[in-house]
Design an enzyme around this catalytic site. Structure first.
Site, PDB file in Angstrom:
ATOM      1  N   TYR A  44      -8.437   7.251  14.845  1.00  0.00           N
ATOM      2  CA  TYR A  44      -7.132   6.819  14.356  1.00  0.00           C
ATOM      3  C   TYR A  44      -7.170   6.558  12.843  1.00  0.00           C
ATOM      4  O   TYR A  44      -6.349   7.085  12.085  1.00  0.00           O
ATOM      5  CB  TYR A  44      -6.665   5.546  15.097  1.00  0.00           C
ATOM      6  CG  TYR A  44      -5.372   5.018  14.519  1.00  0.00           C
ATOM      7  CD1 TYR A  44      -4.150   5.475  14.991  1.00  0.00           C
ATOM      8  CD2 TYR A  44      -5.372   4.093  13.472  1.00  0.00           C
ATOM      9  CE1 TYR A  44      -2.954   5.044  14.439  1.00  0.00           C
ATOM     10  CE2 TYR A  44      -4.196   3.652  12.904  1.00  0.00           C
ATOM     11  CZ  TYR A  44      -2.982   4.133  13.394  1.00  0.00           C
ATOM     12  OH  TYR A  44      -1.824   3.698  12.829  1.00  0.00           O
TER      13      TYR A  44
ATOM     14  N   CYS B 298      18.299   4.468  16.473  1.00  0.00           N
ATOM     15  CA  CYS B 298      17.131   5.327  16.267  1.00  0.00           C
ATOM     16  C   CYS B 298      17.527   6.689  15.691  1.00  0.00           C
ATOM     17  O   CYS B 298      18.432   7.357  16.207  1.00  0.00           O
ATOM     18  CB  CYS B 298      16.416   5.516  17.608  1.00  0.00           C
ATOM     19  SG  CYS B 298      15.009   6.621  17.460  1.00  0.00           S
TER      20      CYS B 298
ATOM     21  N   ASP C  85      -1.965   5.945  18.337  1.00  0.00           N
ATOM     22  CA  ASP C  85      -2.380   4.606  18.751  1.00  0.00           C
ATOM     23  C   ASP C  85      -1.343   4.077  19.737  1.00  0.00           C
ATOM     24  O   ASP C  85      -0.502   4.840  20.217  1.00  0.00           O
ATOM     25  CB  ASP C  85      -2.501   3.678  17.521  1.00  0.00           C
ATOM     26  CG  ASP C  85      -1.143   3.353  16.923  1.00  0.00           C
ATOM     27  OD1 ASP C  85      -0.167   4.071  17.230  1.00  0.00           O
ATOM     28  OD2 ASP C  85      -1.043   2.368  16.177  1.00  0.00           O
TER      29      ASP C  85
ATOM     30  N   CYS D 276      11.360   1.413  17.870  1.00  0.00           N
ATOM     31  CA  CYS D 276      10.869   1.788  19.198  1.00  0.00           C
ATOM     32  C   CYS D 276       9.828   0.758  19.646  1.00  0.00           C
ATOM     33  O   CYS D 276       8.667   1.066  19.862  1.00  0.00           O
ATOM     34  CB  CYS D 276      10.272   3.201  19.163  1.00  0.00           C
ATOM     35  SG  CYS D 276      10.110   3.895  20.814  1.00  0.00           S
TER      36      CYS D 276
ATOM     37  N   CYS E  93      17.568   1.875  20.575  1.00  0.00           N
ATOM     38  CA  CYS E  93      17.816   3.317  20.659  1.00  0.00           C
ATOM     39  C   CYS E  93      19.099   3.741  19.957  1.00  0.00           C
ATOM     40  O   CYS E  93      19.165   4.846  19.418  1.00  0.00           O
ATOM     41  CB  CYS E  93      17.855   3.747  22.120  1.00  0.00           C
ATOM     42  SG  CYS E  93      16.319   3.380  22.973  1.00  0.00           S
TER      43      CYS E  93
ATOM     44  N   GLU F 225      -5.618   0.170   6.181  1.00  0.00           N
ATOM     45  CA  GLU F 225      -5.875   0.665   7.539  1.00  0.00           C
ATOM     46  C   GLU F 225      -6.905  -0.208   8.257  1.00  0.00           C
ATOM     47  O   GLU F 225      -6.786  -0.457   9.444  1.00  0.00           O
ATOM     48  CB  GLU F 225      -6.318   2.134   7.527  1.00  0.00           C
ATOM     49  CG  GLU F 225      -5.202   3.116   7.203  1.00  0.00           C
ATOM     50  CD  GLU F 225      -4.003   3.018   8.156  1.00  0.00           C
ATOM     51  OE1 GLU F 225      -4.192   2.669   9.323  1.00  0.00           O
ATOM     52  OE2 GLU F 225      -2.874   3.282   7.703  1.00  0.00           O
TER      53      GLU F 225
ATOM     54  N   TRP G 205       0.837  -1.212   0.000  1.00  0.00           N
ATOM     55  CA  TRP G 205       0.000   0.000   0.000  1.00  0.00           C
ATOM     56  C   TRP G 205       0.867   1.256   0.000  1.00  0.00           C
ATOM     57  O   TRP G 205       0.361   2.355  -0.210  1.00  0.00           O
ATOM     58  CB  TRP G 205      -0.981   0.002   1.189  1.00  0.00           C
ATOM     59  CG  TRP G 205      -0.357  -0.345   2.498  1.00  0.00           C
ATOM     60  CD1 TRP G 205       0.200   0.512   3.398  1.00  0.00           C
ATOM     61  CD2 TRP G 205      -0.233  -1.664   3.056  1.00  0.00           C
ATOM     62  NE1 TRP G 205       0.658  -0.185   4.480  1.00  0.00           N
ATOM     63  CE2 TRP G 205       0.407  -1.507   4.312  1.00  0.00           C
ATOM     64  CE3 TRP G 205      -0.602  -2.942   2.646  1.00  0.00           C
ATOM     65  CZ2 TRP G 205       0.701  -2.597   5.142  1.00  0.00           C
ATOM     66  CZ3 TRP G 205      -0.319  -4.028   3.471  1.00  0.00           C
ATOM     67  CH2 TRP G 205       0.318  -3.859   4.691  1.00  0.00           C
TER      68      TRP G 205
END
Ligand code: SF4
Length: 354
Positions: free
Chosen positions: A130, A214, A148, A204, A211, A49, A36
């Site tokens: 959402y 990240c 969310d 995450c 981290c 979704e 998508w």
């Protein structure tokens, strides 16, 4: 009232633009090539979704491809029979999503003025805040932030928010202003929301966030305080345990299945192995053939399937029940079975069919 992380929030809000830019660049370079995203369209965004609500990407992928082959646009979906729609959804669970998506397609086709923002999308069946934010930001470029479980996790870590939330909905409510403030710094709303979702799904993560890899760790107060892994703090929901005993009744080349009525609130039109209680066969007198455990919402359910031999009198009584049917094994493929029942039946029937 000033919260303990007020300064961290303010710092993050002040840095919204560079934060969003770094996150967006990382997304462009590292996003998974999901169908998508590779070939986007309004319809594909809406379907993805719906499928992704409470379901992981890896589970959704084969369903999405099959769905697009069968119902390539709003019109083809709107024109389909509900049984065909549910059959294509079989195994994804939470079938109300399929029903709502079907109704949404019909409503969208019939609408003379098409929805073009999150508020208008929320008028459609199955579209909550959402999903509306995701569709409106990705397809219509509206600057509305998705919030969310994934986003809650990222935001509470970024802002080192140690408050204890009573549950996801309270956390969503409290963290939405921060999500909106960061969105204000993002140039491309759809890309920003997708990047937040991707960050939550890949780096995450709930346990062991990565981290060091990240892209936004310099903005992350939770990481710098060494407590990213314990955030967010959500009050634990109590899990209830329940036991369900089901019967595998065979007669010639047929098995006894229950079909829920078309107007049932749960599992309308779908088929299941009947519960022993429902058949009036408790306590069960037979061998346990299969035992499974599954979780639905805050319930842990232990399911057992017993081999049950029905007496002639029991058969006569059960044959009169409108929801019970003797189904020939070769017709099983054509039915829409609920949840994991197709997998269970494949396990239960495999030795007998060899
Ligand atoms: Fe999450 Fe760690 Fe990145 Fe902070 S630094 S956003 S905790 S992955």
């Amino acid at each position: 009232m000033e919260t303990e992380n007020q300064k961290d929030c303010e710092k993050l809000e002040a840095n919204a633009a560079p934060f969003a830019s770094r996150l967006g660049d990382w997304f462009d370079a590292h996003a998974r090539p999901l169908p998508w995203r590779v070939e986007p369209s309004l319809y594909r965004t809406v379907v993805s979704e719906f499928m992704l609500q409470q379901t992981q990407v890896t589970t959704v992928l084969p369903y999405f491809e099959r769905w697009m082959a069968r119902f390539p646009d709003f019109r083809s979906l709107a024109g389909a029979e509900e049984t065909a729609v549910l059959k294509s959804w079989e195994g994804l669970g939470y079938y109300s999503r399929a029903r709502n998506l079907h109704k949404l397609a019909r409503q969208w086709v019939a609408a003379t003025s098409k929805p073009a923002n999150a508020r208008e999308w929320q008028q459609f069946p199955g579209v909550g805040p959402y999903t509306a934010a995701a569709i409106a930001s990705i397809a219509h470029h509206e600057a509305v932030a998705v919030v969310d479980g994934n986003v809650i996790r990222i935001l509470s870590r970024l802002s080192n928010d140690g408050r204890v939330f009573s549950g996801n909905s309270e956390a969503v409510k409290r963290l939405t202003p921060l999500a909106a403030a960061i969105m204000a710094g993002a140039g491309r709303p759809g890309r920003h929301n997708e990047a937040m979702m991707e960050l939550g799904a890949t780096l995450c993560t709930k346990t062991r966030p990565q981290c060091l890899l990240c892209p936004v760790n310099t903005y992350c107060a939770g990481y710098q305080a060494g407590r990213a892994e314990v955030l967010p703090r959500l009050r634990r929901r109590q899990t209830r345990s329940r036991e369900v005993q089901r019967a595998l009744c065979r007669h010639g080349g047929n098995i006894l299945l229950q079909q829920y009525p078309a107007d049932a609130r749960r599992l309308a039109g779908q088929w299941e192995l009947p519960e022993c209680n429902f058949l009036g066969l408790s306590p069960v007198n037979g061998a346990c053939l299969l035992e499974k455990s599954r979780g639905i919402a805050n319930e842990r359910i232990r399911e057992q399937v017993f081999a049950v031999e029905l007496s002639a009198a029991q058969q006569t009584r059960l044959n009169r029940h409108p929801e019970l049917h003797w189904v020939p094994l070769e017709k099983l493929d054509g039915l829409t079975l609920s949840g994991p029942h197709r997998r269970w039946l494949a396990e239960l029937l495999a030795p007998a069919q060899k």
